[in-house]
Design a protein around this motif. Sequence first.
Motif, PDB file in Angstrom:
ATOM      1  N   GLN A 143       0.881  -1.309  -0.074  1.00 43.85           N
ATOM      2  CA  GLN A 143       0.105   0.051   0.048  1.00 43.85           C
ATOM      3  C   GLN A 143       0.873   1.308   0.019  1.00 43.85           C
ATOM      4  O   GLN A 143       0.672   2.308   0.594  1.00 43.85           O
ATOM      5  N   ARG A 144       1.931   1.243  -0.517  1.00 41.89           N
ATOM      6  CA  ARG A 144       2.812   2.280  -0.802  1.00 41.89           C
ATOM      7  C   ARG A 144       3.667   2.146  -2.216  1.00 41.89           C
ATOM      8  O   ARG A 144       3.610   1.260  -2.631  1.00 41.89           O
ATOM      9  N   ILE A 180       8.544   3.611  -0.410  1.00 42.85           N
ATOM     10  CA  ILE A 180       9.134   2.391   0.332  1.00 42.85           C
ATOM     11  C   ILE A 180      10.582   2.798   0.725  1.00 42.85           C
ATOM     12  O   ILE A 180      11.347   2.802   1.539  1.00 42.85           O
ATOM     13  N   VAL A 181      11.349   3.218  -0.609  1.00 46.07           N
ATOM     14  CA  VAL A 181      12.771   3.804  -0.567  1.00 46.07           C
ATOM     15  C   VAL A 181      13.169   4.683   0.516  1.00 46.07           C
ATOM     16  O   VAL A 181      13.875   5.051   1.083  1.00 46.07           O
ATOM     17  N   GLN A 182      12.097   5.663   0.499  1.00 44.32           N
ATOM     18  CA  GLN A 182      12.466   6.965   1.271  1.00 44.32           C
ATOM     19  C   GLN A 182      12.357   6.599   2.662  1.00 44.32           C
ATOM     20  O   GLN A 182      13.162   7.053   3.530  1.00 44.32           O
ATOM     21  N   TRP A 227      16.977   1.504   0.092  1.00 42.87           N
ATOM     22  CA  TRP A 227      17.120   0.380  -1.409  1.00 42.87           C
ATOM     23  C   TRP A 227      17.169  -0.940  -0.795  1.00 42.87           C
ATOM     24  O   TRP A 227      16.613  -2.118  -1.355  1.00 42.87           O
ATOM     25  N   THR A 228      18.008  -1.145   0.342  1.00 40.67           N
ATOM     26  CA  THR A 228      18.024  -2.559   0.938  1.00 40.67           C
ATOM     27  C   THR A 228      16.893  -3.267   1.045  1.00 40.67           C
ATOM     28  O   THR A 228      16.452  -4.424   0.767  1.00 40.67           O
ATOM     29  N   ARG A 229      15.945  -2.493   1.917  1.00 36.24           N
ATOM     30  CA  ARG A 229      14.561  -3.140   2.404  1.00 36.24           C
ATOM     31  C   ARG A 229      13.846  -3.198   1.184  1.00 36.24           C
ATOM     32  O   ARG A 229      13.121  -4.281   0.936  1.00 36.24           O
ATOM     33  N   PHE A 230      13.816  -2.427   0.194  1.00 32.88           N
ATOM     34  CA  PHE A 230      13.016  -2.461  -1.103  1.00 32.88           C
ATOM     35  C   PHE A 230      13.554  -3.691  -1.850  1.00 32.88           C
ATOM     36  O   PHE A 230      12.580  -4.442  -2.109  1.00 32.88           O
ATOM     37  N   ARG A 231      14.662  -3.770  -1.958  1.00 29.21           N
ATOM     38  CA  ARG A 231      15.355  -5.298  -2.674  1.00 29.21           C
ATOM     39  C   ARG A 231      14.633  -6.400  -1.790  1.00 29.21           C
ATOM     40  O   ARG A 231      14.420  -7.396  -2.678  1.00 29.21           O
ATOM     41  N   GLU A 232      14.635  -6.401  -0.713  1.00 21.78           N
ATOM     42  CA  GLU A 232      14.279  -7.508   0.316  1.00 21.78           C
ATOM     43  C   GLU A 232      12.875  -7.767  -0.212  1.00 21.78           C
ATOM     44  O   GLU A 232      12.144  -8.870  -0.608  1.00 21.78           O
ATOM     45  N   LEU A 233      11.888  -6.854  -0.153  1.00 17.95           N
ATOM     46  CA  LEU A 233      10.527  -6.853  -0.612  1.00 17.95           C
ATOM     47  C   LEU A 233      10.264  -7.323  -1.891  1.00 17.95           C
ATOM     48  O   LEU A 233       9.323  -7.898  -2.293  1.00 17.95           O
ATOM     49  N   GLU A 262      11.873   9.967 -21.881  1.00 15.70           N
ATOM     50  CA  GLU A 262      11.369  11.295 -22.119  1.00 15.70           C
ATOM     51  C   GLU A 262      10.178  11.585 -22.548  1.00 15.70           C
ATOM     52  O   GLU A 262       9.369  12.709 -22.293  1.00 15.70           O
ATOM     53  N   ALA A 263       9.770  11.011 -23.335  1.00 15.49           N
ATOM     54  CA  ALA A 263       8.315  10.814 -24.125  1.00 15.49           C
ATOM     55  C   ALA A 263       7.339  10.702 -23.170  1.00 15.49           C
ATOM     56  O   ALA A 263       6.223  11.415 -23.112  1.00 15.49           O
ATOM     57  N   TYR A 264       7.672   9.490 -22.014  1.00 12.70           N
ATOM     58  CA  TYR A 264       6.484   9.142 -21.232  1.00 12.70           C
ATOM     59  C   TYR A 264       6.942   9.138 -19.970  1.00 12.70           C
ATOM     60  O   TYR A 264       7.166   8.391 -19.284  1.00 12.70           O
ATOM     61  N   PRO A 265       7.271  10.450 -19.339  1.00 18.22           N
ATOM     62  CA  PRO A 265       8.108  10.507 -18.020  1.00 18.22           C
ATOM     63  C   PRO A 265       7.167   9.814 -16.974  1.00 18.22           C
ATOM     64  O   PRO A 265       7.692   9.278 -16.016  1.00 18.22           O
ATOM     65  N   LYS A 266       5.880   9.520 -17.306  1.00 19.82           N
ATOM     66  CA  LYS A 266       5.107   8.796 -16.048  1.00 19.82           C
ATOM     67  C   LYS A 266       5.485   7.380 -15.929  1.00 19.82           C
ATOM     68  O   LYS A 266       5.429   6.760 -14.797  1.00 19.82           O
ATOM     69  N   ALA A 267       6.331   6.944 -17.081  1.00 12.91           N
ATOM     70  CA  ALA A 267       6.782   5.486 -16.869  1.00 12.91           C
ATOM     71  C   ALA A 267       7.983   5.534 -15.706  1.00 12.91           C
ATOM     72  O   ALA A 267       8.204   4.334 -15.048  1.00 12.91           O
ATOM     73  N   GLU A 268       8.443   6.633 -15.433  1.00 21.90           N
ATOM     74  CA  GLU A 268       9.330   6.766 -14.405  1.00 21.90           C
ATOM     75  C   GLU A 268       8.779   7.141 -13.061  1.00 21.90           C
ATOM     76  O   GLU A 268       8.797   8.156 -12.689  1.00 21.90           O
ATOM     77  N   GLN A 269       8.143   6.099 -12.460  1.00 28.35           N
ATOM     78  CA  GLN A 269       7.687   6.558 -11.292  1.00 28.35           C
ATOM     79  C   GLN A 269       8.576   6.157 -10.052  1.00 28.35           C
ATOM     80  O   GLN A 269       8.258   6.406  -8.685  1.00 28.35           O
ATOM     81  N   ARG A 270       9.864   5.776 -10.417  1.00 28.52           N
ATOM     82  CA  ARG A 270      10.703   5.354  -9.474  1.00 28.52           C
ATOM     83  C   ARG A 270      11.576   6.708  -8.756  1.00 28.52           C
ATOM     84  O   ARG A 270      12.009   7.546  -9.940  1.00 28.52           O
ATOM     85  N   PRO A 271      12.242   6.576  -7.890  1.00 30.44           N
ATOM     86  CA  PRO A 271      13.197   7.457  -7.335  1.00 30.44           C
ATOM     87  C   PRO A 271      14.636   7.353  -8.425  1.00 30.44           C
ATOM     88  O   PRO A 271      14.855   6.171  -8.735  1.00 30.44           O
ATOM     89  N   THR A 272      15.152   8.522  -8.651  1.00 33.08           N
ATOM     90  CA  THR A 272      16.226   8.112  -9.504  1.00 33.08           C
ATOM     91  C   THR A 272      17.300   7.568  -8.799  1.00 33.08           C
ATOM     92  O   THR A 272      17.591   7.380  -7.633  1.00 33.08           O
TER      93      THR A 272
END
Length: 173
Positions: free
Chosen positions: A42-43, A48-50, A54-60, A112-122
């Motif tokens: 539900q996040r 999650i990363v914030q 990242w380590t916890r994110f990778r476990e999940l 660049e054409a579909y910035p929505k596709a990047e919903q991840r943090p850089t």
Amino acid sequence: MTQPIFLIGPRGCGKTTVGHALARARHFQFSDTDHRLQAHEQRTVAEIVQAEGWTRFRELETLSLKAVTLPDTVIATGGGIILAECNRQFMRENGVVIYLQASVSALIDRLEAYPKAEQRPTLTGKPVREEVGEVLAQREALYRDAAHHIVDATASPDRVVEQIMTMLCGAAA
Ligand code: ADP
Ligand code: MG
């Protein structure tokens, strides 16, 4: 063949787009490790990363990968799924792993054409244009290592699906 099909590759290579079309063509279900993870938690990935890093994110992510691995399923994976050796081994042993290989310029154009596709943090804090090439250079060997098959994902989605269907027929023969 009812083994799951894992699509791997960097953000923007077409895992979601091709995955849906491939699932339709093979009469398979479609799953996405990021979607499963976000729905379960539900996040968003960014949240999650914030909050937990990242380590916890990778476990999940590993738990999510295992949860969506079912017969007759096309599975779109997160771009970094191949970073963990256990994930690479799990996919290779439990299904057919296909690397959607696209050029850096195609990836940049799509993101660049579909910035929505990047919903991840850089990942690096750099602009997309710089980050894509850098991250791919770091991960290319791992995508290759994990993959049973590599397809040219710079082609149109229909063409990519065709390549995969042909390859799977050949593999089953
Ligand atoms: P991923 O799931 O690997 O991050 P997506 O399937 O979300 O990639 O695709 C990212 C963007 O690129 C989407 O806007 C999609 O429409 C576009 N796209 C995906 N595959 C192709 C392709 N083979 N040719 C052209 N555009 C594509
Ligand atoms: Mg996707």
